[in-house]
Motif scaffolding. Structure first.
Motif, PDB file in Angstrom:
ATOM      1  N   ASN A  36       0.812  -1.213   0.000  1.00 11.37           N
ATOM      2  CA  ASN A  36       0.000   0.000   0.000  1.00 11.37           C
ATOM      3  C   ASN A  36       0.848   1.267   0.000  1.00 11.37           C
ATOM      4  O   ASN A  36       0.356   2.335  -0.340  1.00 11.37           O
ATOM      5  N   LYS A  37       2.127   1.158   0.362  1.00 12.45           N
ATOM      6  CA  LYS A  37       2.978   2.347   0.296  1.00 12.45           C
ATOM      7  C   LYS A  37       3.227   2.719  -1.171  1.00 12.45           C
ATOM      8  O   LYS A  37       3.298   3.888  -1.524  1.00 12.45           O
ATOM      9  N   LYS A  40       0.166   4.473  -2.217  1.00 16.80           N
ATOM     10  CA  LYS A  40       0.086   5.834  -1.686  1.00 16.80           C
ATOM     11  C   LYS A  40       1.047   6.788  -2.403  1.00 16.80           C
ATOM     12  O   LYS A  40       0.798   7.986  -2.464  1.00 16.80           O
ATOM     13  N   ASN A  64       7.719   0.513   6.882  1.00 17.57           N
ATOM     14  CA  ASN A  64       7.633   0.218   5.458  1.00 17.57           C
ATOM     15  C   ASN A  64       7.583   1.504   4.647  1.00 17.57           C
ATOM     16  O   ASN A  64       8.073   1.556   3.516  1.00 17.57           O
ATOM     17  N   GLY A 178      -3.405   0.966   9.704  1.00 20.19           N
ATOM     18  CA  GLY A 178      -2.536   1.728  10.594  1.00 20.19           C
ATOM     19  C   GLY A 178      -3.150   3.107  10.718  1.00 20.19           C
ATOM     20  O   GLY A 178      -3.969   3.379  11.588  1.00 20.19           O
ATOM     21  N   THR A 179      -2.811   3.993   9.767  1.00 18.43           N
ATOM     22  CA  THR A 179      -3.421   5.324   9.750  1.00 18.43           C
ATOM     23  C   THR A 179      -4.851   5.280   9.217  1.00 18.43           C
ATOM     24  O   THR A 179      -5.585   6.250   9.365  1.00 18.43           O
ATOM     25  N   GLY A 180      -5.222   4.195   8.543  1.00 21.55           N
ATOM     26  CA  GLY A 180      -6.568   4.071   7.986  1.00 21.55           C
ATOM     27  C   GLY A 180      -6.713   4.689   6.599  1.00 21.55           C
ATOM     28  O   GLY A 180      -7.787   4.623   5.999  1.00 21.55           O
ATOM     29  N   THR A 182      -5.517   3.834   3.619  1.00 18.14           N
ATOM     30  CA  THR A 182      -5.810   2.906   2.524  1.00 18.14           C
ATOM     31  C   THR A 182      -7.265   2.446   2.591  1.00 18.14           C
ATOM     32  O   THR A 182      -7.994   2.489   1.597  1.00 18.14           O
ATOM     33  N   TYR A 258       0.913  -6.040  10.832  1.00 20.53           N
ATOM     34  CA  TYR A 258      -0.506  -5.769  10.625  1.00 20.53           C
ATOM     35  C   TYR A 258      -1.301  -7.033  10.289  1.00 20.53           C
ATOM     36  O   TYR A 258      -2.415  -7.222  10.774  1.00 20.53           O
ATOM     37  N   GLY A 295       1.692  -5.900   1.293  1.00 20.55           N
ATOM     38  CA  GLY A 295       3.153  -5.902   1.161  1.00 20.55           C
ATOM     39  C   GLY A 295       3.860  -5.727   2.493  1.00 20.55           C
ATOM     40  O   GLY A 295       3.396  -6.225   3.514  1.00 20.55           O
TER      41      GLY A 295
END
Ligand SMILES: *Cc1c(COP(=O)(O)O)cnc(C)c1O
Length: 320
Positions: A36-37, A40, A64, A178-180, A182, A258, A295
């Motif tokens: 997801n990084k 982003k 990550n 995590g931060t939400g 995604t 996660y 990932g």
């Protein structure tokens, strides 16, 4: 980094503990820029801004996001300044995982434990760093900002296309947060229900994150309520166990911060869903589930050595 390969990721079908689950393999997006990084940072990857010479962010020196940002900066020939509170002693002595790769990519990792005093790292950067930076882009921790939306929208479009081709008219999407960022943008661009769980902070924290990004303008993902409090970054036997079962049963390696919680929560969800089906004779089928593999496998290197140490201590205790 194979940018041209950034065309999308495949979907696999697995069976875990007797339940069929589809897996969106974002871990396979590109060899060095996965999960997801990558989603982003997609916008920055695809668009050129000649004015930019540097990216500035902050967070954990093992994250990550740090590693993915370092790959992007290297590719774009930007300087990358990454602020951390401090680098733990063991990591400084034995650089590994995301931290080591980021250092090798030339990131400046800047500890501001003393300088920031009572300020948060973000406040410190806003007050003392950004005013002197004319050609820098600041990205909040974990890439949690509107910049992230474009890449996650693309993920949503891939899911819509897949469901169409497979003739699946309803599917629950599951991914741990995590931060939400995604989960939120995914829900914004999907009519399917997005399920998530709070790995960092509690359920209220995650809801506040959703609110801060959405400003209440669209609906939020469903937060599966946590029964037990897990602390982010701590290691738990049941996390390792489910991670290992997944690997053995499916051949897929998930990440260790996660995903274990995501899968534990998904198991609970499926169990209670099946129970409600039994109670309601009108419903006939269980929902299709698509789990997003986000990932982050490089981080497993440091997590696994911590788990091995724990296992050794366990074995020793049993022998004593
Ligand atoms: C960063 C990350 C997350 C959390 O993503 P958010 O968008 O911050 O919720 C989940 N899983 C993995 C593997 C990650 O690297």
């Amino acid at each position: 980094m194979a940018v041209n390969n950034f065309v999308g990721s495949p979907v696999d079908q697995i069976v875990f503990d007797g339940n069929p689950v589809f897996i969106k393999r974002d871990d396979l997006l590109a060899p060095e820029f996965s999960g997801n990084k990558a989603r982003k940072l997609y916008y920055l990857l695809e668009n050129d801004d000649a004015h930019l010479a540097k990216v500035i962010s902050y967070g954990s020196p093992q994250s990550n996001f740090l590693y993915s940002l370092s790959e992007l900066a290297k590719l774009k020939q930007w300087q990358c300044d990454f602020y951390v509170d401090h680098v733990p002693r063991f990591l400084m002595d034995n650089p590994a995982g995301n931290y080591l790769r980021a250092l090798n990519n030339g990131v400046n990792i800047i500890s501001i434990n003393k300088e920031r005093a009572t300020l948060t790292i973000e406040e410190y950067i806003h007050r003392f760093v950004l005013p002197n930076e004319e050609r820098a882009l600041f990205i909040p921790e974990g890439g949690s900002c509107p910049l992230a939306e474009q890449g996650i929208k693309k993920l949503a479009e891939e899911i819509i296309n897949w469901a169409e081709v497979e003739k699946i008219d309803d599917v629950k999407i599951m991914l741990p947060s995590g931060t939400g960022t995604t989960a939120l943008y995914l829900q914004k661009h999907l009519s399917f229900e997005v399920l998530t769980c709070a790995c960092v902070g509690d359920d209220e924290y995650l809801e506040e994150q959703f609110q801060a990004l959405s400003k209440g303008n669209y609906s939020h993902p469903t937060i599966l309520p946590m029964q037990k409090k897990y602390h982010f970054g701590k290691i738990y036997v049941e996390f390792y166990d489910i991670w290992l079962s997944l690997k053995k049963q499916t051949g897929i390696e998930f990440e260790l911060l996660y995903d274990p919680l995501g899968w534990l929560m998904l198991q609970d969800y499926v169990k209670s869903y099946m129970q409600s089906l039994k109670d309601n004779v009108n419903s006939l089928s269980s929902p299709s589930i698509l789990y997003i593999h986000q990932g982050g496998l490089l981080g497993n290197e440091t997590m696994l050595s911590r788990y091995r140490r724990m296992k050794r201590l366990d074995d020793k205790k049993r022998k004593d």
